[in-house]
Design a protein around this motif. Sequence first.
Motif: not given
Length: 276
Positions: A264-269
């Motif tokens: 989720v963190r990487d996707a948002r970034r």
Amino acid sequence: MAQPVQYRVTGMDCAACAAKIENAVRAAGIENPLVSTASQVLTLDVAPGDERLEAVERSVSDAGYHLDRMQPGAAETAQETSHHLTAGYRRALWIVVALNLGYGVIEMVGGFVAGSQALKADALDFIGDGLITCLGVLAIGWRLLWRARSALLQGVFLDALGIGVVGNTIWRVFAQHPVQAELMGVLALVALAVNVAAAMVLVPHRAGDANVRAVWLFSRNDAIGNAAVVGAAGVVALTGQSWPDLVVAFAIAALFLQSSWVIVRDARRDIAGSRN
């Protein structure tokens, strides 16, 4: 200012894999590598002609992963062709997807039948690996923004599954239920065999590494989880208590949630970066 060098990574299916790739890059002399588990892209803030890139490619390959250099702008258009995605390699990836998703469902059902939370948690790992690999195959040719959006939805879905298992495990702490240790142990042993089978399917298509080492690198973390479930089943059988099952369930579910939160963190970034 020159664009950073980017590689598409194949063979990465979790946050632990991303960490191994980062360590391999640092060992080659490049600091601050950026690995996205969402888009499965490695970004290096170096010039395209940097002599350390050859060492990076060799180091990551030795760790058991495929790297393909992306042309400038390929992260947005994703039109580059990966040399190793032959028909045989693509077929192998789909077999891995089928093994992971198929056994994930079987193990989840088995967890309910056996009354084992550890089996349910281990099933999450299969389902997560299967979905990540599936997205990696389907998303070839997609724009980065759409790959990241798909990964975000996947990460949220996996988070929901993980939280559900954790919540159910907490409930089981107060509402004790018997665990069928024999069925639990058998399903965990089969899970170990499935993980090894998935690794063996990919071995012929992995580059720059010995087959035995590739199998070990690919399946090591999953095998540790399977072995923990087998061990818990043994303790449950010896003591007649369900607490070993609950302890292992918490541990596996926590690691799973960490990985899904990283997605989720990487996707948002990636989504934010693609809009800049």
